[in-house]
Write an enzyme that holds these catalytic residues in place. Structure first.
Site, PDB file in Angstrom:
ATOM      1  N   ASN A   1       0.016   3.340   0.200  1.00  0.00           N
ATOM      2  CA  ASN A   1      -0.226   4.391  -0.783  1.00  0.00           C
ATOM      3  C   ASN A   1       1.046   4.621  -1.589  1.00  0.00           C
ATOM      4  O   ASN A   1       2.056   3.954  -1.368  1.00  0.00           O
ATOM      5  CB  ASN A   1      -0.736   5.679  -0.120  1.00  0.00           C
ATOM      6  CG  ASN A   1       0.262   6.270   0.876  1.00  0.00           C
ATOM      7  OD1 ASN A   1       1.480   6.182   0.701  1.00  0.00           O
ATOM      8  ND2 ASN A   1      -0.252   6.886   1.927  1.00  0.00           N
ATOM      9  N   ARG A   2       1.002   5.541  -2.503  1.00  0.00           N
ATOM     10  CA  ARG A   2       2.126   5.744  -3.415  1.00  0.00           C
ATOM     11  C   ARG A   2       3.418   6.103  -2.663  1.00  0.00           C
ATOM     12  O   ARG A   2       4.496   5.556  -2.953  1.00  0.00           O
ATOM     13  CB  ARG A   2       1.776   6.851  -4.408  1.00  0.00           C
ATOM     14  CG  ARG A   2       2.848   7.153  -5.442  1.00  0.00           C
ATOM     15  CD  ARG A   2       2.295   8.094  -6.505  1.00  0.00           C
ATOM     16  NE  ARG A   2       1.680   9.278  -5.905  1.00  0.00           N
ATOM     17  CZ  ARG A   2       0.885  10.121  -6.574  1.00  0.00           C
ATOM     18  NH1 ARG A   2       0.601   9.890  -7.825  1.00  0.00           N
ATOM     19  NH2 ARG A   2       0.379  11.177  -5.976  1.00  0.00           N
TER      20      ARG A   2
ATOM     21  N   GLU B   1       4.145   5.549   0.541  1.00  0.00           N
ATOM     22  CA  GLU B   1       4.575   4.418   1.371  1.00  0.00           C
ATOM     23  C   GLU B   1       5.245   3.344   0.525  1.00  0.00           C
ATOM     24  O   GLU B   1       6.211   2.718   0.957  1.00  0.00           O
ATOM     25  CB  GLU B   1       3.369   3.852   2.128  1.00  0.00           C
ATOM     26  CG  GLU B   1       2.833   4.790   3.210  1.00  0.00           C
ATOM     27  CD  GLU B   1       1.470   4.384   3.727  1.00  0.00           C
ATOM     28  OE1 GLU B   1       1.087   4.844   4.815  1.00  0.00           O
ATOM     29  OE2 GLU B   1       0.760   3.628   3.018  1.00  0.00           O
TER      30      GLU B   1
ATOM     31  N   ASP C   1      -8.828   4.788   4.988  1.00  0.00           N
ATOM     32  CA  ASP C   1      -9.679   3.954   5.838  1.00  0.00           C
ATOM     33  C   ASP C   1     -10.879   3.449   5.048  1.00  0.00           C
ATOM     34  O   ASP C   1     -11.267   2.283   5.148  1.00  0.00           O
ATOM     35  CB  ASP C   1     -10.177   4.749   7.058  1.00  0.00           C
ATOM     36  CG  ASP C   1      -9.063   5.235   7.953  1.00  0.00           C
ATOM     37  OD1 ASP C   1      -7.989   4.624   7.956  1.00  0.00           O
ATOM     38  OD2 ASP C   1      -9.273   6.232   8.673  1.00  0.00           O
TER      39      ASP C   1
END
Length: 313
Positions: free
Chosen positions: A196-197, A199, A264
């Site tokens: 994600n952004r 991470e 997920d």
């Protein structure tokens, strides 16, 4: 957008390995504050258990009409038994390793009037012997599946992730990874990763603009020997980096109610569509739509094939 490829999806078989957890929800009413401390008193009216982590990925895959096998570690306890029951009820093929010495990872949430008031986490890392069993079982299962999906929540089940990726490459099975942590070297050789952004920023640093992001993303992709890299960016949509270059889709959320488990759903949809034969960009489009639907639901939830098909009509 193309019609939902239901027939192709029904033939897809995906092996999901990673950190399994049980999401437990206690719903109630709040009418007064405790005289013992300045905290709300929740009168519990309803209880619900849901599959979380890698198990939620598998649950989403089945909800989309594909077949899923779930590999991970659970404890020899009530929560572990509940995971087995829920997996069976969901139509998931369970390949679970029971650890006699470590409890099942459990996240308990207390909600009052649909507002989360408290979350309690119970977790310990799996034993080395269980990790060895998981590795052996993964190698045996890979040949019977179209794709390997690794769901990393940093709970310890993917401590030997390098070995799993190497085995998948040897078997010719594509590997999709939902990564965790700042160092992605351990995922080298995977087919695609989906940070994600936040991470992504931890992995490559803050970027100045879209051009800077593309340079950093493509450098990371080359360094890790990935076919593609997908950055999920919440309200900014999703951006795919591959040998073709940069491809982007805007966010598709109607109303954001709860983002837990959305990653997920995105991972599951991307895996299913890619295994069904779609190109990365088209698979990303479906994953974006699924993510937009699931954030409108409470807690860890799924998106069904009917819901996704309805989005195209």
């Amino acid at each position: 957008m193309m019609p939902y490829p239901a027939e192709a999806v029904s033939r897809v078989k995906i092996l999901v390995a990673g950190d399994i957890m049980l999401d437990r929800y206690w719903f109630g009413e709040v009418e007064r504050i405790s005289p013992e401390a300045p905290v709300p008193i929740v009168k519990v009216m309803r209880r619900e258990d849901r599959l979380g982590g890698a198990a939620n990925v598998a649950r989403n895959i089945v909800a989309l009409g594909a077949q899923a096998s779930l590999l991970g570690v659970i404890g020899a306890d009530e929560a572990g038994a509940r995971v087995r029951d829920l997996a069976r009820e969901s139509g998931i093929n369970s390949c679970l390793v029971a650890d006699e010495d470590t409890p099942t990872t459990l996240k308990m949430r207390v909600l009052g009037r649909q507002q989360q008031l408290l979350r309690l986490d119970f977790e310990e890392g799996p034993s080395e012997s269980c990790l060895t069993k998981l590795d052996v079982q993964a190698r045996q299962l890979m040949a019977d599946h179209d794709m390997l999906v690794l769901s990393d929540y940093a709970k310890g089940a993917l401590a030997n992730v390098e070995s799993l990726i190497a085995a998948a490459r040897e078997a010719g099975v594509p590997v999709l990874v939902d990564p965790k942590g700042a160092s992605y070297r351990r995922y080298r050789g995977a087919t695609l990763i989906t940070p994600n952004r936040i991470e992504m920023q931890e992995a490559v640093g803050r970027w100045r603009d879209e051009h800077d992001l593309e340079q950093r993303a493509q450098a990371l992709r080359a360094d890790l020997d990935l076919e593609a890299l997908l950055v999920t960016r919440s309200e900014q949509g999703m951006t795919l980096f591959s040998g073709v270059g940069r491809e982007h889709v805007d966010a598709h959320a109607h109303e954001v109610f709860d983002v837990s488990g959305a990653g997920d759903t995105v991972l599951a949809t991307l895996a299913v569509m890619r295994a069904a034969g779609l190109e990365w960009f088209d698979a990303m489009g479906w994953a974006n739509r699924a993510g937009g639907i699931v954030v409108g639901k409470l807690g860890t939830s799924t998106v069904t094939a009917a819901e996704l098909a309805g989005e195209t009509t």
